[in-house]
Design a protein around this motif. Structure first.
Motif, mmCIF file in Angstrom:
data_model
loop_
_atom_site.group_PDB
_atom_site.id
_atom_site.type_symbol
_atom_site.label_atom_id
_atom_site.label_comp_id
_atom_site.label_asym_id
_atom_site.label_seq_id
_atom_site.Cartn_x
_atom_site.Cartn_y
_atom_site.Cartn_z
ATOM 1 N N ASP A 147 -3.171 3.290 22.039
ATOM 2 C CA ASP A 147 -2.161 2.205 22.005
ATOM 3 C C ASP A 147 -2.824 0.704 22.001
ATOM 4 O O ASP A 147 -3.944 0.735 22.220
ATOM 5 C CB ASP A 147 -1.453 2.229 23.360
ATOM 6 N N ILE A 148 -1.970 -0.072 21.396
ATOM 7 C CA ILE A 148 -2.536 -1.481 21.557
ATOM 8 C C ILE A 148 -2.983 -1.887 22.960
ATOM 9 O O ILE A 148 -2.154 -1.888 24.102
ATOM 10 C CB ILE A 148 -1.212 -2.419 21.036
ATOM 11 N N GLY A 187 -10.333 -2.975 13.838
ATOM 12 C CA GLY A 187 -9.171 -2.932 14.342
ATOM 13 C C GLY A 187 -8.903 -3.439 15.870
ATOM 14 O O GLY A 187 -8.126 -3.101 16.347
ATOM 15 N N ASN A 189 -8.851 -6.449 18.941
ATOM 16 C CA ASN A 189 -8.041 -7.811 19.094
ATOM 17 C C ASN A 189 -8.543 -8.793 18.462
ATOM 18 O O ASN A 189 -9.799 -8.634 18.181
ATOM 19 C CB ASN A 189 -7.626 -7.856 20.446
ATOM 20 N N VAL A 209 -7.914 -2.424 21.486
ATOM 21 C CA VAL A 209 -7.172 -1.994 20.038
ATOM 22 C C VAL A 209 -6.320 -3.202 19.906
ATOM 23 O O VAL A 209 -5.439 -3.454 20.576
ATOM 24 C CB VAL A 209 -6.622 -0.619 20.444
ATOM 25 N N GLN A 211 -4.580 -4.882 15.623
ATOM 26 C CA GLN A 211 -3.937 -4.438 14.312
ATOM 27 C C GLN A 211 -5.082 -4.192 13.373
ATOM 28 O O GLN A 211 -6.001 -4.966 13.241
ATOM 29 C CB GLN A 211 -3.085 -5.686 13.894
ATOM 30 N N ALA A 216 -1.697 -0.727 8.523
ATOM 31 C CA ALA A 216 -0.777 -1.107 9.418
ATOM 32 C C ALA A 216 0.346 -0.059 9.490
ATOM 33 O O ALA A 216 1.024 -0.106 10.435
ATOM 34 C CB ALA A 216 -0.082 -2.415 9.027
ATOM 35 N N GLN A 219 0.054 4.708 12.974
ATOM 36 C CA GLN A 219 0.257 4.434 14.505
ATOM 37 C C GLN A 219 -1.137 3.505 14.994
ATOM 38 O O GLN A 219 -1.997 3.733 14.368
ATOM 39 C CB GLN A 219 0.516 5.760 15.187
ATOM 40 N N PRO A 220 -0.932 2.875 16.008
ATOM 41 C CA PRO A 220 -2.159 2.187 16.542
ATOM 42 C C PRO A 220 -3.341 2.963 16.554
ATOM 43 O O PRO A 220 -3.346 3.915 17.125
ATOM 44 C CB PRO A 220 -1.568 1.540 17.772
ATOM 45 N N HIS A 221 -4.705 2.411 16.311
ATOM 46 C CA HIS A 221 -5.722 3.259 16.389
ATOM 47 C C HIS A 221 -6.915 2.448 16.288
ATOM 48 O O HIS A 221 -6.943 1.371 15.693
ATOM 49 C CB HIS A 221 -5.670 4.493 15.341
#
Length: 246
Positions: A147-148, A187, A189, A209, A211, A216, A219-221
Motif C-alpha cells: 500500500d501507499i 517508486g 515517496n 511506497v 507512485q 501507474a 496496484q501500488p507496489h
C-alpha cells in the motif's frame, strides 16, 4: 770640437774597462731569468693528493652496468627522502584501500524490502504485458505489492550511491551492496529518508511506497531491480527466494 772628443774619450774608456763586463753580465742574468720562467710555465702542475683529490674520486658517477637504471629509479646508496615519502604515501593509500575493501558490504541479504505478493516477476528475455502502456515489454525487476505509505527497508548492508527522481520510475534510492551488486529501490515517496553516501544496515528505512509513473495502472507496489557486475539479474534469485524451475 774639443768637448765632443772629451765625451767620446770617456765612453771609450768605459767600454775598454770593467764597466763593459758588468753590463754584459747583467744582460746575461736577465735573459736567463726570462728563459727559466718560460720553461717553468710549460711544466705540468704537481699532483694533488689532499682532500680535493679524495672528494673528486668519491663524487664520480657509477657507470658500471649495475649502476645504470631506468629514469626515475634511485640507485644511490644514499636514501632518497622524496622517494621514501612517495612510497610511504602510496603504501598508506593502498592500506586504506585494502581496509575499505575488507569493510565493504558482501551482498548478503537478510530481509525483504516490503511484505507483499509478487505481482510481476523479473524477465529480461520474455516479454510481459504492461497495463499502463498496453503492450508487451521486458521487466528487469520484481514488483512487490504494498500500500501507499508502506515503509521500504534496505534488503542488506550497503552504501547509498544515489537518490533521485526518475520520470518513469519515480523517486529512486540506489544502494551498493558490495561484491558488484547494486540495487534500485524505485517508486518511493518524494522524500526518501536516506541521503547519498549514507551507510545502511539490513532493515534501514529508505522511504515509503509511492507512485511509479511507468507502472501507474498496476496496484501500488515497490519496484526492486538489481544489477550484478553491470547486468540486470533476478532479485529473488540473487536473494535465494526464487523457486528453481523443474
Amino acid at each position: 770640437m774639443g768637448k765632443i772628443r772629451f765625451e767620446e774619450s770617456k765612453l771609450g774608456r768605459f767600454f775598454s774597462g770593467k764597466g763593459f763586463y758588468m753590463v754584459l753580465a747583467a744582460c746575461l742574468i736577465a735573459v736567463g731569468a726570462a728563459a727559466w720562467t718560460a720553461i717553468s710555465s710549460l711544466s705540468p702542475p704537481p699532483a694533488d693528493t689532499g682532500e680535493a683529490s679524495l672528494s673528486s674520486s668519491v663524487s664520480q658517477p657509477d657507470t658500471s652496468a649495475a649502476g645504470l637504471a631506468d629514469v626515475g629509479q634511485t640507485v644511490s646508496d644514499v636514501s632518497d627522502t622524496r622517494s621514501q615519502t612517495a612510497g610511504s604515501s602510496q603504501l598508506a593509500e593502498t592500506s586504506a584501500s585494502d581496509a575499505a575493501e575488507a569493510a565493504a558490504p558482501v551482498a548478503n541479504f537478510f530481509v525483504m524490502p516490503v511484505t507483499g505478493d509478487i505481482i510481476k516477476v523479473f524477465s529480461d528475455t520474455e516479454l510481459q504485458y504492461s497495463e499502463t502502456y498496453k503492450d508487451m515489454r521486458l521487466h528487469t525487476g520484481v514488483d512487490i505489492a504494498a500500500d501507499i505509505g508502506t515503509k521500504v527497508k534496505s534488503a542488506g548492508d550497503g552504501t547509498v550511491t544515489d537518490v533521485y527522481m526518475d520520470p518513469l520510475w519515480g523517486s529512486t534510492v540506489v544502494i551498493d551492496h558490495g561484491k558488484g551488486v547494486t540495487a534500485y529501490y524505485a517508486g518511493l515517496n518524494n522524500t526518501p529518508t536516506v541521503d547519498k553516501g549514507e551507510v545502511v544496515a539490513p532493515g534501514t528505512q529508505l522511504g515509503d511506497v509511492g507512485q511509479i509513473p511507468c507502472e501507474a495502472a498496476d496496484q501500488p507496489h515497490l519496484h526492486l531491480a538489481i544489477k550484478q557486475d553491470g547486468q540486470w539479474v533476478s532479485p529473488l534469485a540473487l536473494m535465494g527466494m526464487e523457486k528453481e524451475s523443474d
